[in-house]
Design a protein around this motif. Structure first.
Motif, PDB file in Angstrom:
ATOM      1  N   LEU A 232     -15.623 -95.143  48.325  1.00 22.60           N
ATOM      2  CA  LEU A 232     -15.691 -94.566  49.664  1.00 22.60           C
ATOM      3  C   LEU A 232     -14.447 -94.987  50.409  1.00 22.60           C
ATOM      4  CD1 LEU A 232     -19.365 -95.568  50.442  1.00 22.60           C
ATOM      5  CD2 LEU A 232     -18.565 -93.377  49.599  1.00 22.60           C
ATOM      6  N   GLY A 233     -13.830 -94.064  51.065  1.00 22.23           N
ATOM      7  CA  GLY A 233     -12.645 -94.448  51.818  1.00 22.23           C
ATOM      8  C   GLY A 233     -11.736 -93.268  52.054  1.00 22.23           C
ATOM      9  N   PRO A 234     -10.737 -93.511  52.844  1.00 20.50           N
ATOM     10  CA  PRO A 234      -9.819 -92.432  53.229  1.00 20.50           C
ATOM     11  C   PRO A 234      -8.705 -92.235  52.197  1.00 20.50           C
ATOM     12  CG  PRO A 234      -9.267 -94.432  54.398  1.00 20.50           C
ATOM     13  CD  PRO A 234     -10.458 -94.750  53.539  1.00 20.50           C
ATOM     14  N   PHE A 235      -9.032 -91.625  51.039  1.00 21.55           N
ATOM     15  CA  PHE A 235      -8.016 -91.414  50.001  1.00 21.55           C
ATOM     16  C   PHE A 235      -6.807 -90.687  50.559  1.00 21.55           C
ATOM     17  CE2 PHE A 235     -11.686 -90.943  46.748  1.00 21.55           C
ATOM     18  CZ  PHE A 235     -11.851 -92.306  46.719  1.00 21.55           C
ATOM     19  N   VAL A 236      -7.053 -89.664  51.350  1.00 20.99           N
ATOM     20  CA  VAL A 236      -5.965 -88.851  51.878  1.00 20.99           C
ATOM     21  C   VAL A 236      -5.033 -89.707  52.725  1.00 20.99           C
ATOM     22  CG1 VAL A 236      -5.411 -86.864  53.330  1.00 20.99           C
ATOM     23  CG2 VAL A 236      -7.401 -86.790  51.851  1.00 20.99           C
ATOM     24  N   VAL A 237      -5.584 -90.565  53.551  1.00 23.37           N
ATOM     25  CA  VAL A 237      -4.772 -91.424  54.425  1.00 23.37           C
ATOM     26  C   VAL A 237      -3.927 -92.388  53.595  1.00 23.37           C
ATOM     27  CG1 VAL A 237      -4.874 -93.176  56.238  1.00 23.37           C
ATOM     28  CG2 VAL A 237      -6.397 -91.204  56.333  1.00 23.37           C
ATOM     29  N   ILE A 238      -4.507 -92.958  52.555  1.00 21.04           N
ATOM     30  CA  ILE A 238      -3.773 -93.887  51.686  1.00 21.04           C
ATOM     31  C   ILE A 238      -2.612 -93.163  51.013  1.00 21.04           C
ATOM     32  CG2 ILE A 238      -3.947 -95.335  49.629  1.00 21.04           C
ATOM     33  CD1 ILE A 238      -6.982 -95.634  50.401  1.00 21.04           C
ATOM     34  N   ASN A 239      -2.884 -91.982  50.473  1.00 16.93           N
ATOM     35  CA  ASN A 239      -1.838 -91.206  49.802  1.00 16.93           C
ATOM     36  C   ASN A 239      -0.737 -90.816  50.780  1.00 16.93           C
ATOM     37  OD1 ASN A 239      -3.634 -91.323  47.649  1.00 16.93           O
ATOM     38  ND2 ASN A 239      -4.421 -89.275  48.022  1.00 16.93           N
ATOM     39  N   MET A 240      -1.135 -90.414  51.981  1.00 15.90           N
ATOM     40  CA  MET A 240      -0.152 -90.015  52.994  1.00 15.90           C
ATOM     41  C   MET A 240       0.689 -91.197  53.443  1.00 15.90           C
ATOM     42  SD  MET A 240      -2.477 -87.333  55.158  1.00 15.90           S
ATOM     43  CE  MET A 240      -1.274 -87.052  56.436  1.00 15.90           C
ATOM     44  N   ALA A 241       0.049 -92.344  53.645  1.00 17.83           N
ATOM     45  CA  ALA A 241       0.799 -93.534  54.076  1.00 17.83           C
ATOM     46  C   ALA A 241       1.817 -93.932  53.014  1.00 17.83           C
ATOM     47  CB  ALA A 241      -0.161 -94.678  54.362  1.00 17.83           C
ATOM     48  N   ALA A 242       1.419 -93.891  51.750  1.00 14.51           N
ATOM     49  CA  ALA A 242       2.351 -94.233  50.670  1.00 14.51           C
ATOM     50  C   ALA A 242       3.514 -93.243  50.632  1.00 14.51           C
ATOM     51  CB  ALA A 242       1.613 -94.246  49.334  1.00 14.51           C
ATOM     52  N   GLY A 243       3.230 -91.983  50.879  1.00 23.15           N
ATOM     53  CA  GLY A 243       4.298 -90.982  50.921  1.00 23.15           C
ATOM     54  C   GLY A 243       5.229 -91.176  52.095  1.00 23.15           C
ATOM     55  N   LEU A 244       4.661 -91.520  53.254  1.00 22.30           N
ATOM     56  CA  LEU A 244       5.484 -91.719  54.447  1.00 22.30           C
ATOM     57  C   LEU A 244       6.430 -92.903  54.314  1.00 22.30           C
ATOM     58  CD1 LEU A 244       2.996 -90.934  57.358  1.00 22.30           C
ATOM     59  CD2 LEU A 244       5.048 -89.644  56.727  1.00 22.30           C
ATOM     60  N   VAL A 245       5.978 -93.980  53.659  1.00 18.49           N
ATOM     61  CA  VAL A 245       6.868 -95.138  53.487  1.00 18.49           C
ATOM     62  C   VAL A 245       7.792 -94.943  52.289  1.00 18.49           C
ATOM     63  CG1 VAL A 245       5.283 -96.743  54.606  1.00 18.49           C
ATOM     64  CG2 VAL A 245       5.258 -96.544  52.119  1.00 18.49           C
ATOM     65  N   ARG A 246       7.679 -93.746  51.675  1.00 20.16           N
ATOM     66  CA  ARG A 246       8.536 -93.364  50.546  1.00 20.16           C
ATOM     67  C   ARG A 246       8.432 -94.363  49.396  1.00 20.16           C
ATOM     68  NH1 ARG A 246      11.025 -88.945  52.032  1.00 20.16           N
ATOM     69  NH2 ARG A 246      12.791 -88.968  50.625  1.00 20.16           N
ATOM     70  N   MET A 247       7.177 -94.722  49.105  1.00 21.65           N
ATOM     71  CA  MET A 247       6.891 -95.605  47.972  1.00 21.65           C
ATOM     72  C   MET A 247       7.427 -94.939  46.702  1.00 21.65           C
ATOM     73  SD  MET A 247       3.112 -96.956  46.981  1.00 21.65           S
ATOM     74  CE  MET A 247       2.827 -98.054  45.613  1.00 21.65           C
TER      75      MET A 247
END
Length: 195
Positions: free
Chosen positions: A121-136
């Motif tokens: 349970l959790g915000p998968f979309v938010v995690i993926n977006m945050a990783a993309g924004l920090v250009r991981m």
């Protein structure tokens, strides 16, 4: 059918009927439902993974769920990472406070993506977006998501495959918890070696 109706329709019984009905399509339904989770957050992750394990069997259900979820995470990550290069976002990221936050997120991204991927349970979309924004880096994101989701999907598939057993013997969940703890320990070792 709007989103609210769709989510309310996706009960365990309805999903079992749906997957059985379209079983002639092979693994496609078992892959698409978990894939959609990355784009439609309210979809019930635990139910989808459990039903995949019940319909396709423990190992195929695990494999289809895992591939679907990881591909969905990679797709949202890639889309956001591409958008993160937009001139407006680049200017915004040059601000000193934002720069400090982004640097901190880049240094600790693998740990947080992996740990948050362990939870069904959790915000998968938010995690993926945050990783993309920090250009991981793509390789780091792939390793963190693939390993974290593997642990989560295997645990949920294992429980969903034989739910009655765990309802009759709830102490057997200790084995699942030990598996998750061992996976966390191993991932730390892998991260230090390859990152």
């Amino acid at each position: 059918m709007d989103l609210k109706e769709l989510v309310s329709y996706l009960t365990e019984d309805n999903l079992m009927l749906l997957l059985d009905k379209y079983r002639s399509l092979g693994p496609l339904p078992g892959l698409l439902l978990p894939f959609m989770k990355s784009f439609i957050p309210p979809l019930p992750t635990i139910v989808i993974i459990s039903v995949n394990a019940a319909v396709y069997g423990l190992w195929l259900g695990f494999l289809y769920s895992w591939i679907g979820i990881v591909c969905g995470c990679l797709a949202t990550f890639a889309i956001v990472k591409k958008v993160a290069g937009h001139p407006y976002l680049v200017r915004w990221s040059q601000k000193p406070k934002v720069q400090r936050s982004l640097n901190w997120a880049r240094r600790h991204a693998f740990n947080y993506v992996f740990i948050l991927s362990l939870f069904p349970l959790g915000p998968f979309v938010v995690i993926n977006m945050a990783a993309g924004l920090v250009r991981m880096r793509f390789r780091s994101f792939l390793l963190a998501v693939a390993s974290g989701k593997a642990v989560m999907v295997l645990s949920v598939s294992f429980i969903g495959y034989d739910l009655k057993r765990f309802l009759n013997n709830p102490f057997e969940l200790i084995y699942v918890a030990l598996f998750i703890a061992a996976s966390l320990f191993i991932s730390k070792r892998v991260e230090k070696r390859f990152m």
